[in-house]
Design an enzyme around this catalytic site. Structure first.
Site, PDB file in Angstrom:
ATOM      1  CG  HIS A 307      -0.525   0.054   2.519  1.00  0.00           C
ATOM      2  ND1 HIS A 307      -0.259   1.231   3.173  1.00  0.00           N
ATOM      3  CD2 HIS A 307      -0.250  -0.934   3.409  1.00  0.00           C
ATOM      4  CE1 HIS A 307       0.163   0.952   4.412  1.00  0.00           C
ATOM      5  NE2 HIS A 307       0.184  -0.337   4.582  1.00  0.00           N
ATOM      6  CG  ASP A 319       2.665   0.093   7.800  1.00  0.00           C
ATOM      7  OD1 ASP A 319       2.183  -0.444   6.784  1.00  0.00           O
ATOM      8  OD2 ASP A 319       2.021   0.239   8.862  1.00  0.00           O
ATOM      9  CD  GLU A 353      -3.118  -1.582   5.543  1.00  0.00           C
ATOM     10  OE1 GLU A 353      -3.218  -2.656   6.154  1.00  0.00           O
ATOM     11  OE2 GLU A 353      -2.643  -0.545   6.067  1.00  0.00           O
ATOM     12  CD  GLU A 354      -1.455   1.897   7.888  1.00  0.00           C
ATOM     13  OE1 GLU A 354      -2.176   1.361   8.732  1.00  0.00           O
ATOM     14  OE2 GLU A 354      -0.281   1.544   7.694  1.00  0.00           O
ATOM     15  CG  ASP A 382       1.065  -3.828   4.943  1.00  0.00           C
ATOM     16  OD1 ASP A 382       1.939  -3.022   5.300  1.00  0.00           O
ATOM     17  OD2 ASP A 382      -0.134  -3.692   5.224  1.00  0.00           O
ATOM     18  CG  HIS A 453       0.798   2.387  12.743  1.00  0.00           C
ATOM     19  ND1 HIS A 453      -0.418   1.849  13.093  1.00  0.00           N
ATOM     20  CD2 HIS A 453       1.036   1.914  11.488  1.00  0.00           C
ATOM     21  CE1 HIS A 453      -0.864   1.073  12.128  1.00  0.00           C
ATOM     22  NE2 HIS A 453      -0.007   1.087  11.136  1.00  0.00           N
TER      23      HIS A 453
END
Lengths: 495, 495
Positions: A307, A319, A353-354, A382, A453
């Site tokens: 992503h 990520d 995606e998130e 991912d 994140h």
């Protein structure tokens, strides 16, 4: 990797078991060529010798792919491209100009780098805006607390809320606290790290659990095993039966300190101010480019994917810039090597995606009508692009046997490991949970959640040589699977 | 550990070599008992058998100390005390109320915990104030850059300075850039981590080097091998011949990104605002408590020490809460075990180490008149309280032989390593560089600089069991050295 993934993993596993049961003996839906596999018993492979030999016959080609990417003219190119992308656009949050600019940039450069049928497909995604965020411990002493609001959290009133803190280690401990003690308080959950899947429920559910007892705000210990005072964001979900309250992640250090203080009997007061808000929807895009197959073009496609969107902290190099980039570069490098397989390899750089696997969900809806004909195999990276180990597989027993043979080709990368069911592949779980075969990049990602994140998700997480190896494995596996004489076996529901 | 330490280490090593030369054959200044050592050749020990046997005779006592601290009634107490200290006062920057409150608290609790002659001694220290600090990259795209101004840096005008950035890897590269290109710019130094001593010169000298060519500000890559987007502060020095310009540390990630961007030919503009300032001096205090000797009280003292002050980020749990705490607790636990040695063990919790070893320097000045009589041995822990390995030694060949025998007693702690010259002990270098013997806690501090001078210096760096082992080693070594029948040999200058 979003919080939804956890639920999806559980669902996936259950559905996967169901599929295995339903398909015992191999319900092989082989659109292109019907190949009669022997019935495979669990862990015993009875692939036809001809197929085993056919796969082994790719060794020279795979060696060439690996050599060119790891030590040849593509050496270092994946990292360089990822650095340019992230240095140019920074983080790529859904519904931001940065993401849409990055999508345009990738689209243009996919064209320039020789990919075919390059285009984007629109996606409607939820628009969450991180506003001003600040937290101060004001009692027993003054300390600014670095925080990150959790995705979908509402804000506080202007000026924030000032409330005493109740600190607990886990939901069980919270159950023991009477409702009248919780009312009007900020609840801080400080669960020890017990692996992502077990711990992330505190991110997903903290606000709802606290609100149910009348709390005015919720805080969590960041979902990470390691911290340099770094808060970690991520998606959360409000249960439908609760009043929505603001929720944010503290650093491990601050959360644990406040738990110690609370247990010593100290009164802790926090001023929490957030102007975060949900702003309806926006339109974003999945980004797609292909290496068209020699024999099949729009049927029996092998998807390689990651992503392109990220959280708004760090730059999303890990990520999932790495996964997106190896998917793009795998196709680009195969084309540049004049290696064109029978089936189309389609690189899809998912969006949003998130925010809950939104880009892939939209893609499924748009392509569902003919999906049985359109798709052969789904690959997704991912869960990091650290040192590659092999592939995590979702699929049936025959598929497992084929993938194991393919992985034998990866000896020079030291990436021959096979695992099932996969523990990666959130976006492609829209297909794998329904019986389509898929694979995720298995890699030495023990430190993945250190950076996940957080503002630590930067280019420094990615290693140049390692990223080359990931691209080499990705390109090699995609090439062999897309060039096989048989379609990859699958176990589709009657639905 | 401050930047001055590096210089002091170099000076120390040179002076140490000189001392060894001057004292060849052992100029043993043995105030209390004149013991005739054999001349020790380098690396060959010829200690009298009686002394070797005497030291070995402490094995049972040392075993008891270790057992009580690691597995007995003191188990976990060091970590608990450190947590309470840091959770109560937070960081303890020189010239802040937090530090002075912490000093009062330690003094009171040293008394309560049974230490003798508890008192503080005043110290005049430089008062640097970190004000508002903010940096934004405003071109080519907008990004807030986490920064930490460097100790002694001046501020910017209100509203900050807005200037283009010149990014270089090192001083050599900077030399190649003409002065007219530097004038009016902000210079960013992005040296790769090559160990602290080699890399920290960029923190100490960046502002002066940049200012000499007309730069209006200086930035450095934080002096650390690892980062989760964490800036690291520390002291810097303006050369006397330059215009003072503001200087701050960026995170590794931002610095490296900007270096890549600069090398791609992009124009980078930064808005740097700092209201940091130097505010003259303040009065702070060294904190002192003792276990009085049975035979000698104010003579032949064995000092155990660490510094109580810290930077204003994190909470100084590692630098140097751990070192300060094991020094206090070593004395407290020996007293509680009714182990009173012949010589006084004096715990000194230095102040204002981070501003340039100021507390120890003041202490030296105040105690210099009778120092030959007053002091026997100096111990300091300021390079981490991770898993203990043994002791780093500063002193002459006879002293080395004695300390090696003492370390043989630490087998059960797996902490018998000996190294010389020491690579720790900044505060006690005021004495060790002049021939007094000293030791530092050698520990598995490979990750020390991950947290050093950053917001990551929190309780999470410290491990409960490990801290017990450090206290046990510290108490055991201090006890044996302070109880020996002979004074520790030294090699004092004729000055």
């Amino acid at each position: 990797m979003s919080s939804r993934k956890v639920k999806i993993f559980v669902a996936e596993f259950l559905i996967f078991c169901l599929c295995l049961k339903l398909s015992f003996g191999g319900i092989i839906d082989n659109v292109v060529e019907q190949y009669a596999f022997d019935e495979s018993e669990e862990n015993v492979c009875n692939l036809p010798d001809t197929l085993v030999k056919e796969i082994a016959g790719y060794q020279n080609t795979v060696n060439r792919i690996i050599k060119e990417i790891v030590n040849g003219k593509f050496k270092g190119k994946t990292w360089d491209s990822l650095a340019t992308l992230t240095d140019t656009f920074g983080p790529r949050m859904t519904c931001t100009e940065s993401l849409e600019n990055a999508i345009d940039y990738v689209k243009e450069n996919m064209k320039r780098s020789g990919l075919e049928n390059v285009h984007t497909e629109n996606v409607t995604a939820p628009w969450w805006i991180r506003g001003y965020e600040n937290a101060d411990m004001v009692k027993p002493w003054k300390r600014n607390l670095p925080i990150l609001g959790l995705g979908s959290s509402i804000g506080t009133p202007r000026g924030g809320i000032i409330a005493d803190v109740i600190a607990v280690e886990n939901f069980d401990e919270f159950k023991t606290i009477p409702e009248d003690q919780v009312k009007g308080k900020i609840v801080l959950f400080v669960p020890p790290w017990e692996g992502y899947e077990k711990t992330v429920v505190y991110r997903s559910e903290a606000a709802s659990v606290a609100a149910r007892k009348g709390a005015v705000g919720a805080l969590i210990r960041s979902i990470t095993p390691f911290s340099i005072n770094s808060p970690h964001t991520g998606h959360q979900n409000y249960a439908s039966d609760v009043k929505r309250i603001p929720v944010a992640a503290l650093t491990v250090e601050d959360a644990q300190m406040m738990l110690r203080m609370y247990r010593r009997g100290q009164t802790i007061t926090v001023n929490l101010e957030m102007s975060d808000r949900n702003n309806g929807n926006c339109v974003t895009r999945n980004t797609i480019g292909e290496l068209e197959g020699t024999k099949y073009k729009n049927t029996s496609v092998v998807v390689v994917s990651g992503h392109l969107d990220s959280w708004d902290v760090g730059v999303g190099a890990m990520d999932d810039g790495g996964g997106a980039m190896i998917s793009w570069k795998a196709v680009e490098f195969l084309k540049a090597m004049n290696l064109r397989p029978k089936r189309t390899i389609r690189a899809i750089l998912w969006t949003s995606e998130e925010q809950g696997l939104i880009g892939a969900q939209n893609y499924l809806e748009d392509h569902k009508k003919n999906e049985k004909e359109e798709f052969n195999f789904f690959m997704e990276s991912d869960i990091g692009t650290f040192e590659p180990r092999g592939l995590d597989f979702s699929g049936n027993a025959d598929g497992a046997c084929i993938l194991k043979e393919v992985l034998k080709l990866m000896t020079s990368l030291n990436a021959t490991e096979f695992s099932q069911p996969t523990d990666g592949g959130p976006d492609i779980s829209w297909w794998t949970t329904r019986g389509y075969p898929g694979a995720s990049l298995m890699n030495k990602n023990e430190k993945y959640f250190w950076y996940h994140h957080s503002n630590g998700d930067r280019m420094e997480v990615e290693d140049k040589d390692t990223l080359d190896k990931c691209t080499a494995l990705w390109a090699s596996a995609a090439y062999v699977i897309s060039d096989l004489s048989v379609n990859f076996p699958r176990s589709l529901d009657s639905n």
